[in-house]
Scaffold this motif. Structure first.
Motif: not given
Length: 222
Positions: A62, A102, A148, A64, A38-40, A93, A46, A99
């Motif tokens: 994605n 998330t 990600a 949200y 996960i690229n927050p 994450i 994300c 971060s």
């Protein structure tokens, strides 16, 4: 002449930076597990990717869960479906923007299986995602997906993933740009080699990953 105070300070700082890099590269790998990366983010959401146990990308989308979009219920449902569908065993994450929020969101979800949650460094992920190596491996995906994937793979095998990036952008120290850059580069390059990754080995790791992608594509479309 004895070294100046600045030179002594540089040498000590470079030693610390090299040790920081060594610890990053030699972090224990999670191994061959099915991982979600996960690229927050807040406004842009994300980016979520699912990788198989060999680190191959099998799905991305994605969610949200944060303001201003704030679709928490939908995001939770998507997470559960992905984890069930792709039998995810661990979640990585990125430690950048959003971060903490998330991580809090993910750890409060109930999944159909035990899932470990880790926060990993995303230093240099944006540089990798825009690199030729990333474009060659993922020509049909944008930088958010590639970033990600890099986050997820850093959990699976930190050494194999981080060697795709020049040592300096990995972010080994707060004041790394203030020291002698020639000495720093030499020290960091030596650290990479000491960790078992020469330039030849690095190239081999990357080529093997790209070859695996090619063979999978060929078998699917041949």
């Amino acid at each position: 002449m004895p070294p100046s105070v600045k030179e002594q300070a540089d040498d000590e700082a470079i030693r610390v930076f090299a040790e920081n890099l060594r610890q990053l590269l030699l972090a224990p790998p999670l191994g061959q597990k099915r991982v979600m990366g996960i690229n927050p983010g807040f406004r842009t959401g994300c980016k979520v990717v699912c990788l198989d146990a060999q680190g191959n990308l099998v799905h991305n989308e994605n969610i949200y869960p944060h303001p201003p979009v704030d679709k928490k219920t939908e995001a939770a449902s998507k997470l559960r479906k992905m984890i069930e569908a792709y039998k995810i065993e661990a979640i990585a994450i990125g430690n950048g923007t959003a971060s903490r929020e998330t991580e809090n969101f993910v750890t409060h979800q109930q999944f159909d299986r035990p899932v470990q949650v880790f926060v990993v460094s995303e230093q240099g992920a944006s540089i990798y995602s825009a690199s030729k190596t990333a474009r060659d491996e993922f020509p049909d995906y944008d930088v958010t997906v590639r970033g990600a994937v890099s986050i997820a793979r850093r959990l699976m095998d930190p050494l194999a993933e981080l060697v795709k990036i020049a040592p300096k952008p990995i972010g080994v120290g707060q004041y790394q740009h203030d020291v002698d850059q020639t000495k720093l580069k030499k020290s960091l390059d030596q650290t990479v080699e000491n960790c078992g990754m020469s330039e030849t080995t690095k190239g081999s790791v990357i080529k093997k990953r790209i070859l695996a992608i090619f063979l999978r594509h060929y078998s699917a479309n041949g």
